[in-house]
Design an enzyme around this catalytic site. Structure first.
Site, PDB file in Angstrom:
ATOM      1  N   LYS A 342       0.830  -1.205   0.000  1.00 42.82           N
ATOM      2  CA  LYS A 342       0.000   0.000   0.000  1.00 42.82           C
ATOM      3  C   LYS A 342       0.869   1.261   0.000  1.00 42.82           C
ATOM      4  O   LYS A 342       0.684   2.158  -0.826  1.00 42.82           O
ATOM      5  CB  LYS A 342      -0.923  -0.017   1.227  1.00 42.82           C
ATOM      6  CG  LYS A 342      -1.862  -1.210   1.261  1.00 42.82           C
ATOM      7  CD  LYS A 342      -2.778  -1.162   2.462  1.00 42.82           C
ATOM      8  CE  LYS A 342      -2.013  -1.342   3.759  1.00 42.82           C
ATOM      9  NZ  LYS A 342      -1.371  -2.671   3.867  1.00 42.82           N
ATOM     10  N   LEU A 344       4.007   1.393  -0.716  1.00 39.87           N
ATOM     11  CA  LEU A 344       4.864   1.366  -1.900  1.00 39.87           C
ATOM     12  C   LEU A 344       4.145   1.956  -3.107  1.00 39.87           C
ATOM     13  O   LEU A 344       4.750   2.686  -3.911  1.00 39.87           O
ATOM     14  CB  LEU A 344       5.289  -0.073  -2.194  1.00 39.87           C
ATOM     15  CG  LEU A 344       6.263  -0.260  -3.363  1.00 39.87           C
ATOM     16  CD1 LEU A 344       7.605   0.380  -3.041  1.00 39.87           C
ATOM     17  CD2 LEU A 344       6.440  -1.735  -3.678  1.00 39.87           C
ATOM     18  N   HIS A 479      12.835  -7.926  -7.486  1.00 43.53           N
ATOM     19  CA  HIS A 479      13.859  -7.897  -6.441  1.00 43.53           C
ATOM     20  C   HIS A 479      15.120  -8.653  -6.843  1.00 43.53           C
ATOM     21  O   HIS A 479      16.206  -8.345  -6.334  1.00 43.53           O
ATOM     22  CB  HIS A 479      13.291  -8.486  -5.147  1.00 43.53           C
ATOM     23  CG  HIS A 479      12.218  -7.648  -4.525  1.00 43.53           C
ATOM     24  ND1 HIS A 479      12.447  -6.389  -4.008  1.00 43.53           N
ATOM     25  CD2 HIS A 479      10.893  -7.883  -4.342  1.00 43.53           C
ATOM     26  CE1 HIS A 479      11.328  -5.888  -3.535  1.00 43.53           C
ATOM     27  NE2 HIS A 479      10.362  -6.773  -3.730  1.00 43.53           N
ATOM     28  N   GLU A 562       7.300 -35.599  14.465  1.00 51.72           N
ATOM     29  CA  GLU A 562       7.313 -35.067  13.105  1.00 51.72           C
ATOM     30  C   GLU A 562       7.013 -36.157  12.081  1.00 51.72           C
ATOM     31  O   GLU A 562       6.397 -35.882  11.045  1.00 51.72           O
ATOM     32  CB  GLU A 562       8.669 -34.418  12.810  1.00 51.72           C
ATOM     33  CG  GLU A 562       9.020 -33.238  13.704  1.00 51.72           C
ATOM     34  CD  GLU A 562       7.983 -32.128  13.627  1.00 51.72           C
ATOM     35  OE1 GLU A 562       7.332 -31.987  12.562  1.00 51.72           O
ATOM     36  OE2 GLU A 562       7.807 -31.405  14.629  1.00 51.72           O
ATOM     37  N   ASP A 638      -0.077 -27.240  17.995  1.00 50.61           N
ATOM     38  CA  ASP A 638      -1.007 -27.980  17.132  1.00 50.61           C
ATOM     39  C   ASP A 638      -2.430 -27.918  17.676  1.00 50.61           C
ATOM     40  O   ASP A 638      -3.395 -27.786  16.911  1.00 50.61           O
ATOM     41  CB  ASP A 638      -0.565 -29.438  17.007  1.00 50.61           C
ATOM     42  CG  ASP A 638       0.810 -29.572  16.371  1.00 50.61           C
ATOM     43  OD1 ASP A 638       1.152 -28.708  15.546  1.00 50.61           O
ATOM     44  OD2 ASP A 638       1.532 -30.525  16.711  1.00 50.61           O
TER      45      ASP A 638
END
EC number: 3.4.24.-
Length: 773
Positions: A342, A344, A479, A562, A638
Site C-alpha cells: 500500500k 509502496l 527484487h 514429526e 497444534d
C-alpha cells in the site's frame, strides 16, 4: 605583471627578517598598510583587536630600529580604517587585505565581502554568542551587578542581636528601627555616627518576641519609656525576590519551547517551536524531489496499480476526462494485509506524478493539546489548495478515521472525532476542491467511519490482497534484478513463487535479502537456489538453533512426532504437499514439517477435517509409540490450530448439523454480553469437543495402519535430521492421492544438489517400501 603588494599577518621575528632581507634593504617598497587585525580566537573583542593593532605598530617601529635600517629607508606604517568589531567565533580568520590598487582590481569581490561582513560571514549572524570562558565570566558579573542593584539588602551588613545591643543600643547610637516584612530589623543610626558599613540589619523570629526583648533591654539601660527607640513596621517587595519567584515558571516555559523546537527540527516539518504545533507535518514531494520508486518497481498488484495510475493521469491531463463529462473521484482507500504494497504504491505515485504529493501519517494529527488535530487537517488542505492540482496520502488513516462512538465506554474520543469531522468537511464540504485527490492506507477498513467511505469522499476502496503465484513471480523478478544470482532469474522467480504461497511483497523482499546474506555468510560468489530455500525456511520457521542440543530421549520423541505429521499428510487426500521434515530446532520449535500450500480461496468440509487430523498426528504418534503416560507438551501449538479450525467449522462455516447454518461470534472481548444464550454456548462447546475427538480417532486409526512406515521415517530423521519429499516417497511408496496442481517430484528434483552438499545428508541407496503394520 607582478603584484607589487605583499599580504601578511601580524608581524613576528621571522616575518621581520624576511621583510628586511627581501625588501627593506633593497628599497623595494615604500609603505606598509595594516588593513585588518584579527586575533583568530574565541575571545575576539574590540579591545583585543585594538591592542593587537598597537602591538603591530610597536613591532614595526622596533623592527626598523633594531635592524639598522638607514634613515632613507624609514618606512611609514599606514593604519587602515577597515576595522570590524565582532563577537563571533572565528576559527580560520583572514590573512589581511589587499592594497588600494588590488582592491580596485578586485572591486566586485571586495564589495561582496563587505555585504557579507567580516570574513565573508552573514552580518545577521555576526553577533551570535559563543559559550566560552569570557561569556561565562561576563554572565556571572552581570548577575552580580543585578543582584547588588535589585537586592535591597545587598549593601547592608548582617549582625546578631548581641552585636546590635553591645555596639549600638548600649551606646545610644540607634536613631530608629524598621521591621521589614516581619522577619528583619533594619538599624538606622544617628546622623554623624561613623561606621564601617553604614547600614546594618538582623533577623528576628517573631515580632512579639522582638518587642519584649527590645523593651527589656531599654529598661535595663534605664531609658524612660518616652525615650524608647521608635520602631516602624512596613512591608517591602524585593524586585529580585519577585523575579526569583517567577524563575521556576519561566524555566518550565523555556524548557517546553526549547524541546518543542528541537522536536520540530528533528521532524523536519512545519513551523518550529510551540507556536507551530498546529501546522501540518506533511512532507511534500514533487518532480524535483529525488524519489527513485516508480510504477515499474511495483509488481503483483496490477489492478490496484491501474486504479492509482488513473488518478495520476487525470491530474496530469484533466481536460481529456472533462470533455466527456467525467469527474475524478475525490479519494481512494488502499486496504489489505500488512506488507502487500500500500505505501509502496503511494511512493510510486509520488515518483510518477508531475503534481505535488503530500505524505502524512494518521497518528501525526493527534497530540496532547486540544485542537491540534483539526488545525493540522486545515493546514494540510490549505497547503494542498495552494499547490493544486495535488495528491494527499494519509498512511494508517484508522488512527483518526475510526467510527465515531466506538471505544467510548471507558474514555472520551472528542479530540479524535474532532479531527475526523474536520477531515470530512475538508474532503467534501463548502471549501472542497476538485483538483485535490486524497489517498489513504489502512490494514483495518472495517473500523472506519461510514461517513468517510461514502461516495464524494473516498469513492473507491482498492483492496490489495496477497499476491497469487503469478504476482509472486513478478515481485521476485523485480527484487532479483539487484542480486547476483547463479541461475537464470526467470527460472529462480518461477520456482520461488511456487515455494512461497501466501507470502506478501514485504516477505518476498525479505527472502531475497536473506538469500543474499546467507550467500555472503557462506563466502559464495553467487546466490544459488539453496540459499533462497534456506532464506524461505528462515522466514517461515525461524532461525536454526544449532547450539540447542537435545537429549536422546527428546530427540527420539521429536522424530516420532514429526514423522506422525509426515505420514498423516502423506495418506490424507486434502493435505498440502509435503516438502521437507526436519528435527533441527528452529526458533521456539524443536522440529517442523514444511508443506507447499496452493492458492486456494474456498475450503471444503473434507479439507478442514484432514487439516485437523494432520495437526493432531504428532500427539497421536507420541501416544502410539510411547504410551499415554509419556506424551509431551510439544503438541500445544497444534492444539491451538485445531481448536481454531473446529470453532470456525461450528460457529462460522455452518458445517455442524447440530448447530446449523448460524454464525456466532466467538471473540466477544469488545462486548460485555455474549450474543447467544448459555445453552447455545454449551452446545457449541460440545460440538467442538466431538469434532476434535472424531479427528483424533480418525488420525490414530490411520497411523496404526502405517505404523511401520512411521517408524522408518522416524529412524531416518534420527539418522539424517532432514528428509525431503523424494526420500519420504522412497520409504512410504507413491502417494495414493496425486497432486493435481503441480509435479512435486520434478520440483524437488531441481534442488537435489542441496542434499549432496549438506554434511548432515550423506547419500543413501533407495530402500524398498516397508510393509505396513
Amino acid at each position: 605583471m607582478r603584484n607589487p603588494f605583499l599580504t601578511f599577518r601580524a608581524p613576528t621575528r621571522k616575518t621581520g627578517d624576511y621583510l628586511v632581507s627581501k625588501f627593506v634593504k633593497k628599497d623595494n617598497f615604500s609603505s606598509l598598510r595594516l588593513a585588518r587585525a584579527y586575533t583568530f580566537s574565541t575571545r575576539s573583542t574590540a579591545v583585543s583587536q585594538f591592542s593587537l593593532l598597537s602591538l603591530s605598530q610597536r613591532s614595526f617601529q622596533s623592527l626598523k630600529i633594531n635592524k639598522g635600517i638607514p634613515e632613507k629607508h624609514k618606512i611609514p606604517l599606514i593604519s587602515s580604517k577597515q576595522f570590524s568589531v565582532t563577537s563571533k567565533r572565528s576559527q580560520n580568520g583572514s590573512s589581511g587585505s589587499n592594497s588600494d590598487a588590488n582592491g580596485r582590481k578586485n572591486g566586485q569581490k571586495n564589495d561582496d565581502s563587505k555585504k557579507k561582513g567580516l570574513n565573508g560571514n552573514d552580518p545577521k549572524k555576526v553577533f551570535e554568542i559563543a559559550l566560552n570562558g569570557n561569556t561565562i565570566l561576563g554572565g556571572i558579573l552581570v548577575a552580580y551587578i543585578l543582584y547588588n542593584v535589585l537586592s535591597p539588602n545587598a549593601n547592608m551588613q548582617e549582625i546578631t542581636w548581641q552585636d546590635f545591643r553591645q555596639q549600638f543600643l548600649d551606646k545610644g547610637l540607634v536613631e530608629r528601627l524598621v521591621v521589614v516584612n516581619r522577619n528583619m530589623v533594619r538599624v538606622i543610626l544617628r546622623g554623624g555616627v561613623a561606621s564601617g558599613s553604614g547600614q546594618y540589619y538582623f533577623s528576628i523570629g517573631s515580632i512579639d518576641s522582638f518587642d519584649r526583648k527590645l523593651e527589656d533591654a531599654q529598661r535595663q539601660l534605664g531609658i524612660p519609656p518616652s525615650e524608647f527607640v521608635p520602631v516602624a513596621y512596613h512591608d517591602e517587595v524585593s524586585v529580585l525576590a519577585t523575579l526569583l519567584s517567577f524563575a521556576p515558571t519561566l524555566l518550565i516555559i523555556g524548557s517546553v519551547i526549547y524541546l518543542s523546537r528541537r522536536a520540530s527540527g528533528a521532524a523536519g516539518g512545519g513551523q518550529g517551536g510551540i507556536f507551530g504545533i498546529g501546522k501540518s507535518r506533511a512532507k511534500m514531494f514533487n518532480h524535483e524531489t529525488d524519489i527513485k520508486i516508480k510504477f515499474a518497481d511495483v509488481a503483483g498488484v496490477d489492478e490496484a496499480k491501474e486504479e492509482i495510475m488513473e488518478f495520476v493521469k487525470f491530474l496530469k491531463n484533466p481536460k481529456f476526462y472533462e470533455r466527456l463529462g467525467a469527474k475524478i473521484p475525490r479519494g481512494a482507500i488502499l486496504s489489505g494485509p500488512p506488507g502487500t504494497g500500500k505505501t509502496l504504491l503511494a511512493k510510486a505515485t509520488a515518483g510518477e506524478a508531475n503534481v505535488p504529493f503530500l505524505s502524512v501519517s494518521g497518528s501525526e494529527f493527534l497530540e496532547m493539546f486540544v485542537g491540534v488535530g483539526p488545525s493540522r487537517v486545515r493546514d494540510l488542505f490549505a497547503t494542498a489548495r495552494k499547490n493544486a492540482p495535488c495528491i494527499i496520502f494519509i498512511d494508517e488513516i484508522d488512527a483518526i478515521g475510526k467510527a465515531r462512538g466506538r471505544g467510548g465506554q471507558f474514555g472520551s474520543n472528542d479530540e479524535r472525532e474532532s479531527t475526523l469531522n474536520q477531515l470530512l468537511v475538508e474532503m467534501d464540504g463548502f471549501t472542497s476542491s476538485e483538483h485535490i485527490v486524497v489517498f489513504a492506507g489502512t490494514n483495518r477498513p472495517d473500523v472506519l467511519d461510514p461517513a468517510l467511505l461514502r461516495p464524494g469522499r473516498f469513492d473507491r476502496q482498492i483492496t490489495i490482497d496477497r499476491p497469487d503465484i503469478g504476482g509472486r513471480e513478478q515481485i521476485f523478478k523485480v527484487h532479483l534484478k539487484h542480486i547476483k544470482a547463479a541461475d537464470n532469474i526467470d527460472l529462480i522467480a518461477k520456482r520461488l513463487a511456487v515455494l512461497t504461497s501466501g507470502f506478501t511483497g514485504a516477505d518476498i523482499m525479505n527472502v531475497c535479502n536473506e538469500g543474499a546474506l546467507i550467500a555472503a555468510r557462506s563466502n559464495s560468489n553467487e546466490v544459488q537456489m539453496v540459499h533462497f530455500e534456506q532464506a524461505i525456511e528462515r522466514v517461515t520457521a525461524g532461525l536454526e538453533k544449532k547450539s540447542r542440543v537435545l537429549s536422546p530421549e527428546e530427540k527420539n520423541t521429536v522424530a516420532h512426532h514429526e514423522a506422525g505429521h509426515a505420514v498423516a499428510g502423506w495418506f490424507m487426500e486434502y493435505v498440502d504437499p509435503l516438502l521437507k521434515v526436519s528435527i533441527i530446532p528452529r526458533a521456539q520449535a524443536l522440529g517442523y514439517a514444511s508443506y507447499l500450500p496452493k492458492d486456494q480461496y474456498l475450503m471444503s468440509r473434507g479439507q478442514i477435517l484432514d487439516q485437523m487430523g494432520m495437526a493432531l498426528a504428532g500427539r497421536v504418534s507420541e501416544e502410539i509409540f510411547f504410551g499415554p503416560e509419556k506424551i509431551t507438551s510439544g503438541a500445544s501449538d497444534d492444539f491451538q490450530k485445531v481448536t481454531r479450525m473446529a470453532q470456525a467449522y461450528v460457529t462460522q462455516y455452518g458445517m455442524s448439523p447440530t448447530v446449523g447454518t448460524i454464525a456466532y461470534p466467538i471473540d466477544t472481548r469488545e462486548t460485555v454480553q455474549k450474543p447467544f444464550s448459555e445453552a447455545t454456548a454449551q452446545m457449541i462447546d460440545e460440538e467442538i469437543r466431538k469434532l476434535v475427538k472424531h479427528a483424533y480417532e480418525r488420525t490414530k486409526k490411520l497411523l496404526l495402519e502405517h505404523k511401520q512406515g512411521l517408524e522408518n521415517i522416524a529412524q531416518r530423521l534420527l539418522q539424517k535430521e532432514v528428509i525431503t519429499y523424494n526420500e519420504v516417497e522412497t520409504i512410504l511408496g507413491p502417494r495414493p492421492y496425486a497432486y493435481k496442481h503441480l509435479n512435486i517430484s520434478e520440483l524437488m528434483r531441481q534442488s537435489e544438489y542441496k542434499n549432496d552438499h549438506d554434511p548432515r545428508n550423506p547419500p543413501i541407496p533407495p530402500s524398498p517400501q516397508q510393509p505396513s503394520a
